[in-house]
Write a protein that holds these residues in place. Structure first.
Motif, PDB file in Angstrom:
ATOM      1  N   LYS A  42       0.959  -1.489  -0.362  1.00 46.79           N
ATOM      2  CA  LYS A  42      -0.432  -0.292   0.398  1.00 46.79           C
ATOM      3  C   LYS A  42       0.490   1.678  -0.077  1.00 46.79           C
ATOM      4  O   LYS A  42       0.204   2.185  -0.287  1.00 46.79           O
ATOM      5  N   ILE A  43       1.666   1.135   0.295  1.00 48.47           N
ATOM      6  CA  ILE A  43       3.065   2.582   0.768  1.00 48.47           C
ATOM      7  C   ILE A  43       3.119   2.819  -0.997  1.00 48.47           C
ATOM      8  O   ILE A  43       2.747   2.196  -1.985  1.00 48.47           O
ATOM      9  N   ARG A  44       2.844   4.427  -0.797  1.00 41.97           N
ATOM     10  CA  ARG A  44       3.258   4.827  -2.142  1.00 41.97           C
ATOM     11  C   ARG A  44       4.937   4.655  -2.842  1.00 41.97           C
ATOM     12  O   ARG A  44       6.141   4.781  -1.860  1.00 41.97           O
ATOM     13  N   LEU A  45       5.176   4.945  -4.009  1.00 42.04           N
ATOM     14  CA  LEU A  45       6.680   4.568  -4.307  1.00 42.04           C
ATOM     15  C   LEU A  45       6.880   6.125  -5.145  1.00 42.04           C
ATOM     16  O   LEU A  45       6.960   6.558  -6.178  1.00 42.04           O
ATOM     17  N   VAL A  46       7.983   6.235  -4.396  1.00 40.08           N
ATOM     18  CA  VAL A  46       8.672   7.597  -5.124  1.00 40.08           C
ATOM     19  C   VAL A  46       9.748   7.964  -5.856  1.00 40.08           C
ATOM     20  O   VAL A  46      10.625   7.447  -4.932  1.00 40.08           O
ATOM     21  N   LEU A  47       9.728   8.054  -6.460  1.00 37.58           N
ATOM     22  CA  LEU A  47      11.341   8.791  -7.246  1.00 37.58           C
ATOM     23  C   LEU A  47      11.511   9.633  -6.769  1.00 37.58           C
ATOM     24  O   LEU A  47      10.611  10.389  -7.150  1.00 37.58           O
ATOM     25  N   ALA A  48      13.024  10.080  -5.992  1.00 37.79           N
ATOM     26  CA  ALA A  48      13.453  11.016  -5.634  1.00 37.79           C
ATOM     27  C   ALA A  48      14.989  11.345  -5.751  1.00 37.79           C
ATOM     28  O   ALA A  48      15.460  11.434  -5.410  1.00 37.79           O
ATOM     29  N   VAL A  49      14.927  12.027  -6.760  1.00 37.18           N
ATOM     30  CA  VAL A  49      14.157  11.822  -8.207  1.00 37.18           C
ATOM     31  C   VAL A  49      14.970  11.220  -9.549  1.00 37.18           C
ATOM     32  O   VAL A  49      16.212  11.327  -9.247  1.00 37.18           O
ATOM     33  N   MET A  50      13.482  10.849 -10.312  1.00 33.00           N
ATOM     34  CA  MET A  50      14.871  10.008 -11.545  1.00 33.00           C
ATOM     35  C   MET A  50      14.859  11.477 -12.821  1.00 33.00           C
ATOM     36  O   MET A  50      14.682  12.212 -12.533  1.00 33.00           O
ATOM     37  N   VAL A  51      16.357  11.138 -12.650  1.00 32.39           N
ATOM     38  CA  VAL A  51      17.266  11.946 -13.439  1.00 32.39           C
ATOM     39  C   VAL A  51      16.763  11.801 -14.890  1.00 32.39           C
ATOM     40  O   VAL A  51      17.246  10.684 -15.769  1.00 32.39           O
ATOM     41  N   VAL A  52      15.997  12.868 -15.451  1.00 27.44           N
ATOM     42  CA  VAL A  52      15.127  12.622 -16.724  1.00 27.44           C
ATOM     43  C   VAL A  52      16.287  12.054 -18.116  1.00 27.44           C
ATOM     44  O   VAL A  52      16.034  10.986 -18.614  1.00 27.44           O
ATOM     45  N   PRO A  53      17.299  12.992 -18.511  1.00 30.08           N
ATOM     46  CA  PRO A  53      17.683  12.578 -19.237  1.00 30.08           C
ATOM     47  C   PRO A  53      19.394  11.107 -19.101  1.00 30.08           C
ATOM     48  O   PRO A  53      19.236  10.426 -20.357  1.00 30.08           O
ATOM     49  N   HIS A  54      18.609  10.440 -18.164  1.00 35.55           N
ATOM     50  CA  HIS A  54      19.541   8.806 -17.386  1.00 35.55           C
ATOM     51  C   HIS A  54      18.945   8.080 -19.161  1.00 35.55           C
ATOM     52  O   HIS A  54      19.679   7.422 -19.582  1.00 35.55           O
ATOM     53  N   ARG A  55      18.057   8.006 -19.417  1.00 36.52           N
ATOM     54  CA  ARG A  55      16.729   7.241 -19.900  1.00 36.52           C
ATOM     55  C   ARG A  55      16.111   7.848 -21.316  1.00 36.52           C
ATOM     56  O   ARG A  55      15.876   8.592 -20.956  1.00 36.52           O
ATOM     57  N   PRO A  56      15.953   7.292 -22.025  1.00 35.58           N
ATOM     58  CA  PRO A  56      15.153   6.956 -23.645  1.00 35.58           C
ATOM     59  C   PRO A  56      13.772   7.623 -23.365  1.00 35.58           C
ATOM     60  O   PRO A  56      13.717   6.749 -22.445  1.00 35.58           O
ATOM     61  N   ALA A  57      13.353   8.617 -23.702  1.00 37.78           N
ATOM     62  CA  ALA A  57      11.932   8.612 -23.233  1.00 37.78           C
ATOM     63  C   ALA A  57      11.214   8.113 -23.468  1.00 37.78           C
ATOM     64  O   ALA A  57      10.213   7.606 -22.234  1.00 37.78           O
ATOM     65  N   VAL A  58      10.496   6.934 -24.106  1.00 41.34           N
ATOM     66  CA  VAL A  58      10.478   6.262 -24.882  1.00 41.34           C
ATOM     67  C   VAL A  58      10.062   5.395 -24.120  1.00 41.34           C
ATOM     68  O   VAL A  58       9.294   4.538 -23.732  1.00 41.34           O
ATOM     69  N   VAL A  59      11.115   4.065 -23.214  1.00 48.72           N
ATOM     70  CA  VAL A  59      11.264   2.727 -22.737  1.00 48.72           C
ATOM     71  C   VAL A  59      11.272   3.865 -21.615  1.00 48.72           C
ATOM     72  O   VAL A  59      10.496   2.731 -20.962  1.00 48.72           O
ATOM     73  N   THR A  60      11.294   5.199 -21.355  1.00 52.04           N
ATOM     74  CA  THR A  60      10.848   5.622 -19.625  1.00 52.04           C
ATOM     75  C   THR A  60      10.000   5.466 -19.659  1.00 52.04           C
ATOM     76  O   THR A  60       8.882   4.889 -18.157  1.00 52.04           O
ATOM     77  N   SER A  61       8.490   5.298 -20.791  1.00 44.01           N
ATOM     78  CA  SER A  61       7.374   5.983 -20.853  1.00 44.01           C
ATOM     79  C   SER A  61       7.109   3.974 -20.116  1.00 44.01           C
ATOM     80  O   SER A  61       5.711   4.557 -18.918  1.00 44.01           O
ATOM     81  N   LYS A  62       7.905   3.445 -21.552  1.00 48.85           N
ATOM     82  CA  LYS A  62       6.957   1.883 -20.951  1.00 48.85           C
ATOM     83  C   LYS A  62       6.992   1.409 -19.306  1.00 48.85           C
ATOM     84  O   LYS A  62       6.394   1.088 -18.487  1.00 48.85           O
ATOM     85  N   MET A  63       8.785   1.934 -18.722  1.00 47.88           N
ATOM     86  CA  MET A  63       8.591   1.276 -17.625  1.00 47.88           C
ATOM     87  C   MET A  63       8.391   1.988 -16.178  1.00 47.88           C
ATOM     88  O   MET A  63       7.639   1.231 -15.727  1.00 47.88           O
ATOM     89  N   LEU A  64       7.653   3.571 -16.716  1.00 46.95           N
ATOM     90  CA  LEU A  64       6.965   3.417 -15.070  1.00 46.95           C
ATOM     91  C   LEU A  64       5.665   3.183 -15.547  1.00 46.95           C
ATOM     92  O   LEU A  64       5.054   3.207 -14.222  1.00 46.95           O
ATOM     93  N   ALA A  65       4.926   3.364 -16.467  1.00 50.08           N
ATOM     94  CA  ALA A  65       3.653   2.579 -17.012  1.00 50.08           C
ATOM     95  C   ALA A  65       3.262   1.006 -16.615  1.00 50.08           C
ATOM     96  O   ALA A  65       2.529   1.051 -15.544  1.00 50.08           O
TER      97      ALA A  65
END
Length: 316
Positions: A82-105
């Motif tokens: 039940k506890i929420r999972l917070v990325l604190a913080v994800m360094v956005v340029p580390h990972r390509p956007a399309v792959v990252t969107s899939k991983m986060l979803a």
């Protein structure tokens, strides 16, 4: 107000057994969320350069020994309920956007909608040069475009996005996140560009008070910072009242000299000071706070969390 804690994902406590035990302990004690930090490759950390401590040294011992953030978030989701999972913080340029969107979803789906996407553009040049496929100098623009692309992917059945760094044209990217329209976005950073990013796309602004270049370490300084983010949000055409503020506390409950503005630094001093500060920052608009219990000793960390629950959480 939500209260979270930082899960040890680096140093001597970054073992499967310890991380699982700490995550489950935090959940059982009633913390609302846990946070996971993001580095992939670090230089010799004995050389000062960390912007969030007075000495320039990392708070966590052995920070170069570190598990990867998104993999760990998925793993922790399976160890908790039940506890929420917070990325604190994800360094956005580390990972390509399309792959990252899939991983986060995927993490949001597998966790039952418990993901919070904290984001930042990154600050460590040698790391971004080694990890990212885009130039360090363009990290702000990369972060903005990647996040725009990810939000498009999360909210469209056949997403179309054409930018300088990202191109996708109607490809299927299901599953979509459980949370609608997408997981909450908490935008880290204390500089002008970071705050403008928060004002434009953030569900919350997520500063650390101890950034030496942009101090928010006292109540007057934080109050002024919140006033700035409210005004920036208004200028961005969004409702300032809808902008959350999450305050990240790197150290708490310890004696400290007064800040350079002459005031007591937030969350320094006694337990009574901590309780007082929680009430004070809530009054000025802070919607969540997270605390750090990391160190070298897992038993001490667990003891400190239980003590914090007993002395603070149970009294607010």
């Amino acid at each position: 107000m939500q209260i979270g804690f930082n899960l040890p994902v680096s140093g001597p406590m970054a073992s499967p057994e310890v991380m699982a035990n700490i995550a489950q302990l935090g959940e059982s004690l009633g913390f609302d969320y846990l946070t996971l930090t993001d580095h992939v490759a670090l230089p010799d950390t004995s050389s000062p350069g960390y912007p969030y401590s007075t000495t320039g040294e990392f708070y966590t011992p052995d920070p170069g020994h570190r598990v990867e953030q998104l993999t760990t978030a998925a793993w922790v989701a399976a160890k908790t309920s039940k506890i929420r999972l917070v990325l604190a913080v994800m360094v956005v340029p580390h990972r390509p956007a399309v792959v990252t969107s899939k991983m986060l979803a995927t993490i949001d789906v597998l966790s039952g909608g418990r993901l919070v996407v904290g984001i930042g553009a990154g600050w460590l040049k040698v790391e971004l040069d080694a990890v990212a496929t885009t130039p360090f100098a363009e990290r702000g623009a990369v972060t903005d475009e990647y996040m725009d692309a990810m939000r498009t992917i999360w909210t469209n059945d056949k997403p179309v996005f054409h930018g300088k760094y990202v191109n996708i044209d109607g490809l299927l990217t299901d599953p979509k996140p459980v949370q609608k329209p997408h997981p909450p976005i908490w935008v880290g950073g204390e500089s002008g560009p970071s705050m403008r990013r928060a004002a434009r796309i953030g569900d919350a602004w997520y500063p650390i008070g101890s950034n030496n270049a942009h101090l928010l370490d006292t109540l007057p300084r934080l109050t002024a910072g919140i006033a700035r983010i409210r005004e920036m949000t208004k200028q961005a055409g969004r409702d300032p009242a809808a902008m959350g503020v999450v305050y990240r506390v790197k150290r708490h409950g310890q004696p400290a000299p007064a800040a350079t503005d002459g005031n007591r630094k937030l969350f320094t001093g006694t337990v009574a000071n901590t309780i007082e500060d929680i009430a004070a920052v809530k009054e000025i608009g802070v919607t969540a706070i997270d605390f750090d219990f990391e160190g070298r000793d897992a038993v001490k960390s667990a003891t400190d969390m239980k003590k914090f629950h007993r002395e603070v959480l149970s009294r607010i």
